[in-house]
Design a protein around this motif. Structure first.
Motif, PDB file in Angstrom:
ATOM      1  N   ALA A   1       0.437   3.029  11.942  1.00 23.49           N
ATOM      2  CA  ALA A   1       1.496   3.055  12.948  1.00 23.49           C
ATOM      3  C   ALA A   1       2.853   2.743  12.329  1.00 23.49           C
ATOM      4  CB  ALA A   1       1.175   2.054  14.063  1.00 23.49           C
ATOM      5  N   VAL A   2       2.897   1.819  11.379  1.00 24.53           N
ATOM      6  CA  VAL A   2       4.165   1.503  10.708  1.00 24.53           C
ATOM      7  C   VAL A   2       4.603   2.674   9.842  1.00 24.53           C
ATOM      8  CG1 VAL A   2       5.283  -0.082   9.106  1.00 24.53           C
ATOM      9  CG2 VAL A   2       3.676  -0.961  10.796  1.00 24.53           C
ATOM     10  N   LEU A   3       3.673   3.344   9.160  1.00 23.61           N
ATOM     11  CA  LEU A   3       4.023   4.512   8.357  1.00 23.61           C
ATOM     12  C   LEU A   3       4.604   5.628   9.220  1.00 23.61           C
ATOM     13  CD1 LEU A   3       0.989   4.739   5.893  1.00 23.61           C
ATOM     14  CD2 LEU A   3       3.343   4.120   5.312  1.00 23.61           C
ATOM     15  N   ASP A   4       4.051   5.826  10.417  1.00 25.52           N
ATOM     16  CA  ASP A   4       4.500   6.927  11.274  1.00 25.52           C
ATOM     17  C   ASP A   4       5.828   6.636  11.946  1.00 25.52           C
ATOM     18  OD1 ASP A   4       1.084   7.608  12.394  1.00 25.52           O
ATOM     19  OD2 ASP A   4       2.172   8.222  10.576  1.00 25.52           O
ATOM     20  N   THR A   5       6.052   5.401  12.361  1.00 26.29           N
ATOM     21  CA  THR A   5       7.274   5.077  13.111  1.00 26.29           C
ATOM     22  C   THR A   5       8.386   4.506  12.258  1.00 26.29           C
ATOM     23  OG1 THR A   5       6.459   2.849  13.647  1.00 26.29           O
ATOM     24  CG2 THR A   5       5.874   4.638  15.160  1.00 26.29           C
ATOM     25  N   GLY A   6       8.039   3.939  11.093  1.00 24.05           N
ATOM     26  CA  GLY A   6       9.062   3.303  10.273  1.00 24.05           C
ATOM     27  C   GLY A   6       9.522   1.969  10.818  1.00 24.05           C
ATOM     28  N   THR A   7       8.787   1.400  11.783  1.00 25.32           N
ATOM     29  CA  THR A   7       9.139   0.131  12.406  1.00 25.32           C
ATOM     30  C   THR A   7       8.062  -0.889  12.092  1.00 25.32           C
ATOM     31  OG1 THR A   7      10.237   1.300  14.197  1.00 25.32           O
ATOM     32  CG2 THR A   7       9.722  -1.014  14.581  1.00 25.32           C
ATOM     33  N   GLY A   8       8.490  -2.107  11.690  1.00 22.58           N
ATOM     34  CA  GLY A   8       7.555  -3.150  11.339  1.00 22.58           C
ATOM     35  C   GLY A   8       6.725  -3.604  12.524  1.00 22.58           C
TER      36      GLY A   8
ATOM     37  N   GLY B   1       5.381   3.711   1.771  1.00 22.90           N
ATOM     38  CA  GLY B   1       4.229   2.823   1.870  1.00 22.90           C
ATOM     39  C   GLY B   1       4.564   1.663   2.777  1.00 22.90           C
ATOM     40  N   VAL B   2       3.740   0.618   2.699  1.00 18.31           N
ATOM     41  CA  VAL B   2       3.974  -0.579   3.505  1.00 18.31           C
ATOM     42  C   VAL B   2       3.802  -1.796   2.630  1.00 18.31           C
ATOM     43  CG1 VAL B   2       3.299   0.449   5.705  1.00 18.31           C
ATOM     44  CG2 VAL B   2       1.553  -0.595   4.260  1.00 18.31           C
TER      45      VAL B   2
ATOM     46  N   PRO C   1       7.735  -1.488   6.657  1.00 18.19           N
ATOM     47  CA  PRO C   1       7.764  -0.246   5.871  1.00 18.19           C
ATOM     48  C   PRO C   1       8.387  -0.467   4.493  1.00 18.19           C
ATOM     49  CG  PRO C   1       9.468  -0.226   7.558  1.00 18.19           C
ATOM     50  CD  PRO C   1       8.653  -1.453   7.805  1.00 18.19           C
ATOM     51  N   LEU C   2       7.867   0.251   3.518  1.00 17.14           N
ATOM     52  CA  LEU C   2       8.383   0.238   2.146  1.00 17.14           C
ATOM     53  C   LEU C   2       9.022   1.593   1.876  1.00 17.14           C
ATOM     54  CD1 LEU C   2       8.462  -1.534  -0.417  1.00 17.14           C
ATOM     55  CD2 LEU C   2       6.386  -0.389  -1.161  1.00 17.14           C
ATOM     56  N   ARG C   3      10.301   1.619   1.582  1.00 20.23           N
ATOM     57  CA  ARG C   3      11.050   2.869   1.451  1.00 20.23           C
ATOM     58  C   ARG C   3      11.351   3.166  -0.007  1.00 20.23           C
ATOM     59  NH1 ARG C   3      12.563   4.283   6.583  1.00 20.23           N
ATOM     60  NH2 ARG C   3      12.483   2.602   8.144  1.00 20.23           N
TER      61      ARG C   3
ATOM     62  N   LEU D   1       0.845  -1.181   0.000  1.00 20.69           N
ATOM     63  CA  LEU D   1       0.000   0.000   0.000  1.00 20.69           C
ATOM     64  C   LEU D   1       0.887   1.240   0.000  1.00 20.69           C
ATOM     65  CD1 LEU D   1      -1.312  -2.262   2.173  1.00 20.69           C
ATOM     66  CD2 LEU D   1      -3.189  -0.602   2.113  1.00 20.69           C
ATOM     67  N   ASP D   2       0.387   2.348  -0.583  1.00 23.36           N
ATOM     68  CA  ASP D   2       1.138   3.601  -0.576  1.00 23.36           C
ATOM     69  C   ASP D   2       0.871   4.348   0.731  1.00 23.36           C
ATOM     70  OD1 ASP D   2      -1.168   5.264  -2.881  1.00 23.36           O
ATOM     71  OD2 ASP D   2      -1.408   4.596  -0.815  1.00 23.36           O
ATOM     72  N   ARG D   3       1.369   5.584   0.824  1.00 23.89           N
ATOM     73  CA  ARG D   3       1.209   6.346   2.062  1.00 23.89           C
ATOM     74  C   ARG D   3      -0.238   6.708   2.340  1.00 23.89           C
ATOM     75  NH1 ARG D   3       5.313   7.871   4.979  1.00 23.89           N
ATOM     76  NH2 ARG D   3       3.898   9.282   6.101  1.00 23.89           N
ATOM     77  N   ASN D   4      -1.086   6.708   1.316  1.00 20.84           N
ATOM     78  CA  ASN D   4      -2.516   6.954   1.513  1.00 20.84           C
ATOM     79  C   ASN D   4      -3.285   5.666   1.796  1.00 20.84           C
ATOM     80  OD1 ASN D   4      -2.224   9.740   1.030  1.00 20.84           O
ATOM     81  ND2 ASN D   4      -2.252   9.373  -1.189  1.00 20.84           N
TER      82      ASN D   4
END
Length: 766
Positions: free
Chosen positions: A458-465, A498-499, A488-490, A414-417
């Motif tokens: 939560a993963v998008l905000d923290t960057g932690t799986g 995204g994730v 997280p997807l960078r 999924l993207d950031r949205n």
């Protein structure tokens, strides 16, 4: 054009950083300066409170001196001049602020001539009882006294004139003064003739406590400020049970002292370090026109301010702290005038240091940010290389799909949205194409979508799986449970774009697990309900048996026929057996419900052994058995009541199943423990039943329907009690030879050594 926009955004970074740094630095500066000044003001208030306490203690020492001297005048014999001097003079150096100590004697008018004659005979040729009128702050001239003495000498020497005209009853005359000098506080002065002294003496005699008033001049040489006089009544007889009027009738006189307030202020100031400003003693609150009685400038010497209103000497900007000072029933005001702080004082140095360091740090960060902006432009080439690597990663996507095609794992990103970019092998019964470009809100129910979005956001905000178990669906269709893994997807620059997720369908396993948990919980609830019921109903269940025992006793006392008495005896045995079985069952329920709380203590085990030996020796003899007890000196740590119950159950078990032979109760010492052992020579227990005998309702080698040998709960109670106390219970047996039960109890000493203090830890922890 995009590159130009990025450069413009970068150019604003440095001014924004500088503005933020200046704002934070100035805010910290003003906040720290205000906090430091508040702390210094609080420090002044604490030091002023210490000054107030020190001054109160010094004044209290003067009151204590008067109480000490009062005992010298409680005797019926009048105090002599030499005895008074011997009692007072050694005390004077201990009280630098003390000006004088006086014995004010109560003298009826008829005894004035005798008093004057006695004083002249004692060496005071100029002694005369007279009023002390005040003129311009000083007592009348001594010539009045000299003329009165000459008149008495001319008329015979030992006959006195009339008492002072101002007195209407008994006089209170200064008869003894240390140090001796004339004036208001000199010998012969009638204290009642001085201003407000009648009221002061009346308050003192009614309360029996020291009473204070502002003393009159003269003052000691070299002293400044006003003085305070304390009057303490001396009674002829004990007056504890009398009221105020009766007390005053029994007053023999007053012990009085005069001390300078300025000297006491100096002594209190020497005992408090760090206090600065000026301390003033006022005759009223500073805001209500209080006048200065004494002052002490703690920073530098200053001119006398005695008698001036405080409002006239207070300077602009000064901070005034006030505290009430209660001396001998009268209230004065102690005021501290703190001068205003300079604009740049020592208290502000830390704030200025923070300001300078903040400005330097802001400049350093601005330079660092500028260099970082330049360095980012150099990373564009590296970003392009990362884009090429991303294309290579996308080529491996097909290989990844092949690996998961036949598994129960759904993989998607999924993207950031939180819109689905791709989906493979969905487990929800929908085609993968129906997910692309949509959010969870457009696919799942609102509650399901909210739960899924919360995990991924939560993963998008923290960057932690993250990995969680989520439930989707429900009525009217079946509910699905997924083990959801979100990482997280960078993008090329390392930012989270995204994730990527993996969802494993674990619905079948969760249903089985929940069914097992529900069955186990239901069994636990039923067991706890049974235990709570039996524990709560123990009184109601025992009461009928107690009533039957009472009625059986009454019935047996009224029977005389032998056959009827035999039937009544069998009835009593049945009631006793039922009561015993019920108590055993209720004890087991109490242990299961957790209602039994151990109370560990240190005690000699021999006390328990003696009681049990007396209790079971006759029972064993009635069954043709022998009970032996081996004495021991061991002192153990346990609950004596619960431990005695365990050993009693073991002895009852041995009497019940051994049949014939010998039972031995003893104690062994092993590895810091005392092994309490019960031996019997019974039939023994097979090896395959050694663990089963501690189960509920298990009776080894007997007919399970035979209630004459109990319910099979005795050893079960021993096991549960041992778990509560933290003791280990072991059993050894040989078929045809006998059985031995042992309980390992912590040993802390013996009778031949002093017992230690009782520990505060529980038995289980020990």
């Amino acid at each position: 054009m995009a590159l130009l926009d990025r450069r413009r955004r970068g150019s604003f970074a440095v001014p924004v950083l500088v503005a933020a740094g200046l704002t934070l630095t100035l805010g910290a500066f003003f906040q720290m300066r205000a906090a430091n000044r508040d702390a210094e003001r609080a420090q002044h208030e604490r030091q002023f409170a210490q000054f107030h306490d020190a001054l109160t203690e010094r004044i209290g020492s003067h009151a204590l001196l008067l109480r000490t001297l009062r005992s010298a005048f409680s005797d019926a014999r009048p105090a002599t001049r030499d005895a008074f001097a011997a009692a007072v003079r050694p005390m004077m150096p201990l009280y630098p602020g003390l000006w004088s100590v006086t014995w004010v004697r109560r003298v009826p008018p008829a005894e004035v001539p005798a008093l004057e004659a006695d004083m002249r005979a004692a060496g005071r040729q100029d002694f005369a009882v007279q009023d002390g009128a005040v003129q311009d702050g000083a007592v009348q001239d001594r010539a009045v006294q000299n003329r009165a003495v000459q008149n008495r000498d001319e008329t015979g020497g030992d006959t006195a004139g009339a008492p002072p005209a101002s007195s209407q009853g008994d006089l209170f005359v200064n008869t003894l003064v240390e140090p001796e000098r004339g004036g208001v506080f000199g010998q012969g002065i009638n204290i009642l003739s001085l201003p407000n002294r009648a009221e002061v003496l009346a308050r003192a005699c009614a309360s029996g406590e020291p009473t204070a008033t502002e003393a009159l001049p003269p003052r000691q040489r070299g002293e400044s400020g006003r003085s305070i006089g304390l009057y303490l009544p001396v009674y002829r007889y004990p007056v504890d049970e009398m009221d105020g009027a009766d007390r005053c009738a029994e007053v023999a006189g007053y012990v009085a002292s005069v001390f300078g307030i300025a000297r006491l202020l100096e002594e209190a100031g020497n005992r408090v370090n760090g206090l600065h400003g000026a301390v003033h003693l006022l005759d009223g609150p500073a805001g209500d026109g209080g006048r200065v009685l004494a002052s002490r400038d703690l920073d530098a010497p200053s001119a006398s301010r005695e008698g001036m209103p405080f409002s006239e000497i207070r300077k602009d900007g000064e901070t005034v702290v006030e505290r009430d000072l209660l001396i001998g029933g009268r209230r004065w005001t102690l005021a501290l005038a703190i001068p205003p702080e300079p604009r740049l004082g020592p208290v502000d140095y830390p704030a200025w240091i923070v300001l300078v360091m903040g400005l330097l740090l802001t400049g350093a960060l601005a330079g660092y940010t500028r260099r970082e902006a330049q360095a980012k432009r150099l990373l564009v080439t590296e970003a392009r290389a990362r884009a090429a690597m991303a294309r290579a990663l996308r080529e491996s996507e097909e290989r990844f799909r092949m690996a998961l095609r036949h598994s129960r794992v759904a993989v998607f990103s999924l993207d950031r949205n939180l819109r689905y970019m791709w989906m493979y092998n969905p487990q929800t019964g929908r085609a993968a194409e129906t997910f692309i470009g949509r959010t969870n809100a457009g696919i799942h129910a609102p509650d399901d979508a909210a739960r899924l979005d919360a995990v991924k956001r939560a993963v998008l905000d923290t960057g932690t799986g993250s990995r969680q178990e989520v439930r989707i669906g429900g009525a009217p269709g079946p509910e699905q449970v997924f083990d959801l893994i979100v990482e997280p997807l960078r993008d090329e620059v390392g930012a989270v774009s995204g994730v990527i997720c993996a969802a494993i369908d674990i619905s079948d396993g969760v249903r089985i697990r929940e069914a097992l948990a529900e069955a186990h919980a239901e069994a636990e609830r039923a067991n706890r309900a049974k235990s709570r019921f039996l524990a709560a109903a123990s009184h109601d269940l025992r009461q009928p048996f107690q009533a039957m025992s009472l009625f059986h006793h009454i019935l047996s006392a009224r029977l005389s026929d032998a056959k009827q008495m035999e039937v009544a005896e069998k009835l009593g045995e049945a009631i006793a057996a039922g009561n015993t079985l019920l108590n055993t069952l209720l004890d087991t329920s109490a242990l299961e419900a957790g209602n039994v709380k151990p109370r560990p203590t240190v005690f000699p085990f021999q006390d328990i052994a003696n009681r049990l030996n007396r209790e079971f020796a006759e029972q064993a003899a009635s069954k043709g058995m022998v009970l032996r007890m081996v004495p021991t000196s061991a002192c153990v740590l346990s609950d004596p009541v619960l431990l005695e119950r365990m050993v009693r159950n073991l002895l009852v078990n041995a009497l019940r199943y051994a049949g014939t032979g010998t039972i031995l109760l003893g104690c062994r010492h092993r590895d810091g423990h005392a092994l309490v052992e019960v031996w019997d020579t019974g039939p023994g227990i097979p090896a395959d039943q050694l663990k089963l005998i501690f189960d509920d309702f298990y009776r080894c080698g007997t007919d399970q329907r035979d209630s004459g040998r109990g319910l099979g709960l005795g050893l079960s109670i021993v096991r549960r009690t041992a778990q509560i106390l933290g003791h280990q219970v072991d059993v050894r047996s040989r078929v045809g030879k006998g059985t031995v039960f042992s309980i390992a109890v912590l040993m802390v000493g013996d009778r031949h050594h002093p017992l230690p203090e009782e520990p505060t830890t529980s038995v289980a922890s020990a």
